[in-house]
Design a protein around this motif. Structure first.
Motif, PDB file in Angstrom:
ATOM      1  N   SER A   9      -2.596 -12.581 -13.045  1.00 46.90           N
ATOM      2  CA  SER A   9      -2.579 -11.800 -13.956  1.00 46.90           C
ATOM      3  C   SER A   9      -1.409 -11.141 -14.314  1.00 46.90           C
ATOM      4  O   SER A   9      -0.693 -11.136 -15.499  1.00 46.90           O
ATOM      5  N   ILE A  10      -0.966 -10.337 -13.252  1.00 48.02           N
ATOM      6  CA  ILE A  10       0.019  -9.553 -13.400  1.00 48.02           C
ATOM      7  C   ILE A  10       1.517 -10.443 -13.432  1.00 48.02           C
ATOM      8  O   ILE A  10       2.491 -10.345 -14.229  1.00 48.02           O
ATOM      9  N   LEU A  11       1.610 -11.249 -12.563  1.00 43.22           N
ATOM     10  CA  LEU A  11       2.656 -12.056 -12.369  1.00 43.22           C
ATOM     11  C   LEU A  11       3.064 -13.167 -13.335  1.00 43.22           C
ATOM     12  O   LEU A  11       3.966 -13.507 -13.733  1.00 43.22           O
ATOM     13  N   TRP A  12       1.985 -14.092 -13.704  1.00 38.70           N
ATOM     14  CA  TRP A  12       2.094 -14.940 -14.527  1.00 38.70           C
ATOM     15  C   TRP A  12       0.959 -15.006 -15.932  1.00 38.70           C
ATOM     16  O   TRP A  12       1.086 -15.857 -16.844  1.00 38.70           O
ATOM     17  N   ARG A  13       0.518 -13.897 -16.022  1.00 29.15           N
ATOM     18  CA  ARG A  13      -0.317 -13.427 -17.211  1.00 29.15           C
ATOM     19  C   ARG A  13      -1.306 -14.715 -17.359  1.00 29.15           C
ATOM     20  O   ARG A  13      -1.737 -15.022 -18.259  1.00 29.15           O
ATOM     21  N   ASP A  14      -1.811 -15.074 -16.118  1.00 22.54           N
ATOM     22  CA  ASP A  14      -2.944 -16.196 -16.366  1.00 22.54           C
ATOM     23  C   ASP A  14      -3.703 -16.130 -14.839  1.00 22.54           C
ATOM     24  O   ASP A  14      -3.357 -16.501 -13.750  1.00 22.54           O
ATOM     25  N   SER A  15      -4.880 -15.731 -15.019  1.00 20.06           N
ATOM     26  CA  SER A  15      -5.706 -15.335 -13.593  1.00 20.06           C
ATOM     27  C   SER A  15      -6.150 -16.774 -13.178  1.00 20.06           C
ATOM     28  O   SER A  15      -6.648 -16.841 -12.079  1.00 20.06           O
ATOM     29  N   ARG A  37      -4.112 -19.097 -12.276  1.00 21.59           N
ATOM     30  CA  ARG A  37      -3.369 -19.316 -11.107  1.00 21.59           C
ATOM     31  C   ARG A  37      -3.465 -18.515  -9.787  1.00 21.59           C
ATOM     32  O   ARG A  37      -2.732 -18.373  -9.025  1.00 21.59           O
ATOM     33  N   ALA A  38      -4.855 -18.202  -9.750  1.00 26.11           N
ATOM     34  CA  ALA A  38      -5.136 -17.257  -8.522  1.00 26.11           C
ATOM     35  C   ALA A  38      -4.971 -18.058  -7.095  1.00 26.11           C
ATOM     36  O   ALA A  38      -4.584 -17.665  -6.216  1.00 26.11           O
ATOM     37  N   LYS A  39      -5.050 -19.664  -7.265  1.00 25.03           N
ATOM     38  CA  LYS A  39      -4.853 -20.244  -6.062  1.00 25.03           C
ATOM     39  C   LYS A  39      -3.580 -20.204  -5.719  1.00 25.03           C
ATOM     40  O   LYS A  39      -3.003 -19.802  -4.579  1.00 25.03           O
ATOM     41  N   ASP A  40      -2.368 -20.077  -6.411  1.00 24.94           N
ATOM     42  CA  ASP A  40      -0.885 -19.803  -6.194  1.00 24.94           C
ATOM     43  C   ASP A  40      -0.532 -18.606  -5.924  1.00 24.94           C
ATOM     44  O   ASP A  40      -0.001 -18.421  -4.693  1.00 24.94           O
ATOM     45  N   ALA A  41      -1.133 -17.494  -6.224  1.00 31.63           N
ATOM     46  CA  ALA A  41      -1.248 -16.120  -5.946  1.00 31.63           C
ATOM     47  C   ALA A  41      -1.709 -15.985  -4.395  1.00 31.63           C
ATOM     48  O   ALA A  41      -0.809 -15.498  -3.612  1.00 31.63           O
ATOM     49  N   ALA A  42      -2.787 -16.589  -3.980  1.00 30.27           N
ATOM     50  CA  ALA A  42      -3.321 -16.668  -2.759  1.00 30.27           C
ATOM     51  C   ALA A  42      -2.453 -17.080  -1.768  1.00 30.27           C
ATOM     52  O   ALA A  42      -2.436 -16.663  -0.422  1.00 30.27           O
ATOM     53  N   THR A  43      -1.800 -18.569  -2.202  1.00 29.15           N
ATOM     54  CA  THR A  43      -1.145 -19.051  -1.101  1.00 29.15           C
ATOM     55  C   THR A  43       0.312 -18.243  -0.802  1.00 29.15           C
ATOM     56  O   THR A  43       0.777 -18.204   0.234  1.00 29.15           O
ATOM     57  N   ASN A  44       0.700 -17.468  -1.829  1.00 32.70           N
ATOM     58  CA  ASN A  44       1.854 -16.587  -1.519  1.00 32.70           C
ATOM     59  C   ASN A  44       1.775 -15.314  -1.006  1.00 32.70           C
ATOM     60  O   ASN A  44       2.863 -14.718  -0.706  1.00 32.70           O
ATOM     61  N   MET A  45       0.583 -14.816  -1.216  1.00 31.42           N
ATOM     62  CA  MET A  45       0.231 -13.305  -0.725  1.00 31.42           C
ATOM     63  C   MET A  45      -0.097 -13.040   0.927  1.00 31.42           C
ATOM     64  O   MET A  45      -0.180 -11.775   0.974  1.00 31.42           O
ATOM     65  N   LYS A  46       0.001 -14.147   1.448  1.00 27.17           N
ATOM     66  CA  LYS A  46      -0.221 -13.780   2.980  1.00 27.17           C
ATOM     67  C   LYS A  46      -1.671 -13.177   2.976  1.00 27.17           C
ATOM     68  O   LYS A  46      -1.549 -11.733   3.919  1.00 27.17           O
ATOM     69  N   ILE A  47      -2.523 -13.745   2.744  1.00 33.26           N
ATOM     70  CA  ILE A  47      -3.872 -12.581   2.678  1.00 33.26           C
ATOM     71  C   ILE A  47      -4.977 -13.115   3.934  1.00 33.26           C
ATOM     72  O   ILE A  47      -5.983 -12.448   4.037  1.00 33.26           O
ATOM     73  N   THR A  48      -4.530 -14.229   4.576  1.00 34.97           N
ATOM     74  CA  THR A  48      -5.504 -14.634   5.717  1.00 34.97           C
ATOM     75  C   THR A  48      -5.260 -13.860   6.900  1.00 34.97           C
ATOM     76  O   THR A  48      -4.293 -13.041   7.118  1.00 34.97           O
ATOM     77  N   ALA A  49      -6.427 -13.904   7.808  1.00 39.35           N
ATOM     78  CA  ALA A  49      -6.245 -13.235   8.838  1.00 39.35           C
ATOM     79  C   ALA A  49      -5.047 -13.863   9.875  1.00 39.35           C
ATOM     80  O   ALA A  49      -4.496 -12.895  10.575  1.00 39.35           O
TER      81      ALA A  49
END
Length: 316
Positions: A232-238, A240-252
């Motif tokens: 929502s912040i980066l692309w004003r489009d929630s 695209r959460a899949k794209d955000a998750a891929t780039n955020m390094k959120i996994t263990a």
């Protein structure tokens, strides 16, 4: 039957067929279908293994949020004895999203702080879906103060999408409460161990996860903001959460490589919800070994914690 996620559809179809064959066999209306059941069970297990060996970060986020995943109170009841919960922050009121109290862990006194999401509609509403208000974090600080006074180690079990962002919470000092809880974790003179058992979202998670040892379950996530929030912040489009998750390094796996966490607790094939007892048992072993290592290190716990967090990002 399990609550299947979208990407588990091939497994869902196979396990549905297995269930139908078993019902036919039990009713006595079918010929011997044991061989067919065994064949389908093998195909189902192979399909599940193929899916879970190539999970994307977004798929891991979905697993971390699975409604049947064991929650904080499941771990408390299974791993601890003589659990005595404490309520209220002695300033405003009680927050059901945060559980805090004292118990025994394998014979030793322990302080417990955690976030509980609830497991049905009524309990989820009661627990505010694990999203704590300021009084929840102030309650956590109260329990950590008591633990420090009496020399009792602290365990935190993290599972929240983030702190509650409501108007009332902000009016009562949400940011200040989170900061004080984080500061308390950092300044503890007793050892503390944290395990992220589902979602580790934003400051709501780090407020109780700033520990000497931080571990994550294999399919849990830990991030500065939810993938939906980042999109929502980066692309004003929630969406695209899949794209955000891929780039955020959120996994263990990513966070262990970045040296933000200290270890990963393995989950059963198909996620923690497929065998809760096994993952809870493994988490207990991890907590015990972490405290044993800390006790044998002869380090000042506060200094060790300071060095650990200051070192994050230095060698990248």
């Amino acid at each position: 039957m399990y609550n299947y996620l979208d990407f588990e559809k091939p497994v869902a179809d196979l396990e549905g067929k297995i269930l139908e064959l078993k019902k036919l066999a039990d009713s006595g209306e079918a010929v011997d279908v044991a061989d067919e059941i065994a064949r389908l069970e093998k195909r189902s297990k192979d399909a599940l293994r193929d899916i879970y060996t190539a999970l994307t970060p977004w798929q891991k986020a979905q697993i971390a949020r699975h409604p049947d995943r064991p929650h904080c109170m499941d771990y408390v009841h299974a791993l601890f004895t003589d659990y005595t919960p404490l309520s209220g922050d002695r300033a405003y009121g009680e927050d059901q999203a945060v559980i805090a109290g004292f118990a025994r862990f394998r014979g030793e006194a322990i302080a417990i702080v955690g976030q509980e999401k609830g497991n049905d509609t009524q309990s989820r509403l009661k627990r505010n879906f694990g999203m704590a208000r300021p009084e929840g974090y102030r309650k956590a600080v109260r329990v950590m103060d008591l633990a420090e006074r009496y020399g009792i180690p602290v365990v935190s079990l993290v599972d929240t999408a983030g702190a509650y962002p409501g108007i009332g919470a902000e009016e009562r000092g949400q940011a200040e409460a989170i900061a004080r809880s984080t500061s308390k974790c950092l300044s503890l003179t007793v050892p503390n161990v944290s395990v992220i058992i589902g979602e580790g979202g934003s400051g709501g998670a780090i407020a109780i996860a700033t520990a000497n040892r931080v571990h994550m379950l294999e399919h849990s996530i830990y991030s500065v903001i939810s993938p939906e929030g980042a999109a929502s912040i980066l692309w004003r489009d929630s969406t695209r959460a899949k794209d955000a998750a891929t780039n955020m390094k959120i996994t263990a796996q990513d966070l262990l490589q970045l040296k933000i966490i200290d270890g990963i607790v393995s989950e059963p094939l198909g996620g923690a919800h497929r065998n809760p007892d096994a993952v809870i048992r493994a988490t207990g072993e991890t907590i015990e070994s972490s405290f044993r290592e800390l006790g044998e290190s002869n380090q000042d716990y506060r200094e060790q914690r300071r060095e650990k967090f200051l070192a994050i990002g230095r060698d990248l």
